[in-house]
Design an enzyme around this catalytic site. Structure first.
Site, mmCIF file in Angstrom:
data_model
loop_
_atom_site.group_PDB
_atom_site.id
_atom_site.type_symbol
_atom_site.label_atom_id
_atom_site.label_comp_id
_atom_site.label_asym_id
_atom_site.label_seq_id
_atom_site.Cartn_x
_atom_site.Cartn_y
_atom_site.Cartn_z
ATOM 1 N N HIS A 26 3.390 22.006 -63.276
ATOM 2 C CA HIS A 26 3.795 20.917 -64.362
ATOM 3 C C HIS A 26 5.033 21.551 -65.064
ATOM 4 O O HIS A 26 5.494 22.724 -64.917
ATOM 5 C CB HIS A 26 2.851 20.744 -65.054
ATOM 6 C CG HIS A 26 1.331 20.129 -64.453
ATOM 7 N ND1 HIS A 26 0.205 19.818 -65.073
ATOM 8 C CD2 HIS A 26 1.334 19.614 -63.390
ATOM 9 C CE1 HIS A 26 -0.693 19.239 -64.192
ATOM 10 N NE2 HIS A 26 -0.007 19.223 -63.078
ATOM 11 N N GLU B 124 5.480 22.493 -68.117
ATOM 12 C CA GLU B 124 5.473 23.483 -69.122
ATOM 13 C C GLU B 124 5.441 24.864 -68.356
ATOM 14 O O GLU B 124 6.006 25.707 -68.858
ATOM 15 C CB GLU B 124 4.261 23.084 -70.031
ATOM 16 C CG GLU B 124 3.801 22.144 -70.800
ATOM 17 C CD GLU B 124 3.504 20.848 -70.183
ATOM 18 O OE1 GLU B 124 2.486 20.075 -70.700
ATOM 19 O OE2 GLU B 124 3.388 20.634 -69.101
ATOM 20 N N CYS C 55 -1.682 19.227 -70.212
ATOM 21 C CA CYS C 55 -3.042 18.861 -69.791
ATOM 22 C C CYS C 55 -3.754 19.932 -70.134
ATOM 23 O O CYS C 55 -3.358 21.173 -70.577
ATOM 24 C CB CYS C 55 -2.824 18.726 -68.141
ATOM 25 S SG CYS C 55 -2.451 20.207 -67.238
ATOM 26 N N TRP D 174 24.930 -12.581 -47.370
ATOM 27 C CA TRP D 174 24.449 -11.772 -48.468
ATOM 28 C C TRP D 174 24.858 -12.353 -49.779
ATOM 29 O O TRP D 174 25.830 -12.775 -50.175
ATOM 30 C CB TRP D 174 24.986 -10.483 -48.583
ATOM 31 C CG TRP D 174 24.560 -9.607 -47.335
ATOM 32 C CD1 TRP D 174 25.377 -9.188 -46.235
ATOM 33 C CD2 TRP D 174 23.364 -8.921 -47.141
ATOM 34 N NE1 TRP D 174 24.687 -8.598 -45.491
ATOM 35 C CE2 TRP D 174 23.298 -8.394 -45.920
ATOM 36 C CE3 TRP D 174 21.814 -8.972 -47.788
ATOM 37 C CZ2 TRP D 174 22.320 -7.818 -45.222
ATOM 38 C CZ3 TRP D 174 21.076 -8.329 -47.424
ATOM 39 C CH2 TRP D 174 21.186 -7.809 -46.011
ATOM 40 N N GLY E 220 9.176 -12.989 -50.271
ATOM 41 C CA GLY E 220 10.000 -14.280 -50.679
ATOM 42 C C GLY E 220 9.257 -15.083 -51.781
ATOM 43 O O GLY E 220 8.361 -14.565 -52.544
#
Length: 361
Positions: free
Chosen positions: A50, A52, A75, A170, A295
């Site tokens: 983590h 820390e 934690c 596009w 879509g």
């Protein structure tokens, strides 16, 4: 440097973990002693140290009596890693400045309490809004018990995703389309409908990015129509594919499974896969975020169910007019039932614009 500078640096570090920590949060940490930074770290990948503990590991001198700035409450429970709160206590940290509160019931408030009981000064909610913003996905996953869902589409300036003949390549330019891959890299899953697969045979992967975090490709396919020879199936053992069906021939299901496709058989709602059950299944698979690239009909289904949290609207610098398709189809909702959005960011790409909206709670 000021307290704000240190926390902003921690936020900057946290963002480096995008696409690699899910379903864990993005967290950054900065350790300061006698007015200078002596250690930095962030949560780099799921299962790894983590923030820390990474910051403590990277210290250039003893962190005893130092202050740590961390974007999320440390934690205090054992998971894939031991508690960060204990590491801060053991190393003699004097002060902890925290940005966000952790909504995880295993942590929420308990990390702060443990630190204070050990005699450490704790400041909470520091730059809370900025720290909360980097963990929208994690907070949704914890509080709503479903993935964070974003709708993404590209449309012309007059709101069309195709021309009269159904062509969409596009509407936006190369730069905007390149940005889509950066967006995909942030999400744990990409979702499309079977009509997109049948029409375009897409890969739905991340391209053009160093060390990409390839998301799970999720296909809504109520009747199990996906072709065995499509690109998604052919690459399912390299990049995961989940097929969400209501019904599928048993032999085809077995063949798809043998080819690496995960097939989910889910309940139907109004003749289509029930999205609530799909999101519940994805939650159980620890898929914490989904980018919907379907879509108009797929987008319309998420709209009517109210199952989305963000919209990425790429607006191409062109007008099409005519009877082209709209980005959101289906029966729609009444004006007084509209899902209200607030713009959270605007980016320009050559002649195109990306408008990011967040759903108002």
């Amino acid at each position: 440097m000021t307290d704000e500078d240190y926390m902003k640096r921690a936020i900057e570090l946290a963002k480096k973990g995008e696409g690699h920590t899910d379903p864990n949060p993005l967290v950054g940490a900065v350790i300061v002693k006698n007015g200078k930074i002596i250690g930095e770290g962030y949560h780099e990948k799921y299962g790894g140290l983590h923030a820390e503990r990474n910051a403590l590991k990277n210290c250039t001198e003893s962190p005893e009596d130092a202050t740590i700035y961390v974007t999320l409450e440390p934690c205090c429970h054992y998971g894939k890693q031991p508690p960060c709160s204990l590491a801060l206590i053991d190393e003699g940290i004097k002060k902890v400045v925290i940005g966000s509160r952790d909504p995880n019931p295993l942590v929420s408030g308990k990390g702060v309490l443990q630190l204070r009981e050990a005699g450490i000064e704790v400041v909470t909610d520091f730059l809370k809004e900025e720290c909360d913003a980097i963990n929208e996905v994690f907070f949704c996953f914890m509080k709503k018990k479903r993935p964070y869902v974003a709708l993404k589409y590209a449309m012309s300036a007059d709101g069309k995703i195709t021309d009269n003949e159904g062509r969409s390549k596009w509407i936006t330019g190369d730069t905007a389309r390149g940005h889509v891959h950066k967006l995909r890299n942030k999400y744990a899953g990409i979702l499309a409908g079977i009509e997109t697969v049948l029409a375009d045979d897409p890969m739905l992967n991340v391209r053009g990015i160093e060390d990409p975090a390839q998301p799970v490709r999720i296909i809504l396919d109520t009747n199990g129509k996906i072709p065995i020879d499509c690109k998604l199936v052919k690459t399912a053992k390299e990049i995961p594919v989940t097929l969400a069906c209501a019904r599928i021939e048993a032999g085809k299901k077995q063949l798809l499974t043998d080819l690496g496709v995960k097939v989910l058989i889910l309940p139907v709602k109004e003749g289509k896969v029930d999205l609530n059950f799909l999101l519940k299944a994805l939650y159980e698979e620890k898929i914490d975020s989904v980018l919907v690239e379907g879509g108009g009909r797929v987008n319309g289904s998420f709209l009517t169910e109210g199952l989305f949290d963000k919209v990425y609207a790429y607006v191409g610098g062109m007008l099409l007019g005519g009877e082209g398709k709209n980005p959101i189809a289906g029966s729609g909702v009444a004006l007084n039932e509209a899902i209200r959005l607030i713009p959270s960011d605007i980016k320009c790409f050559d002649n195109d614009v990306l408008i990011e909206y967040s759903v108002l709670d």
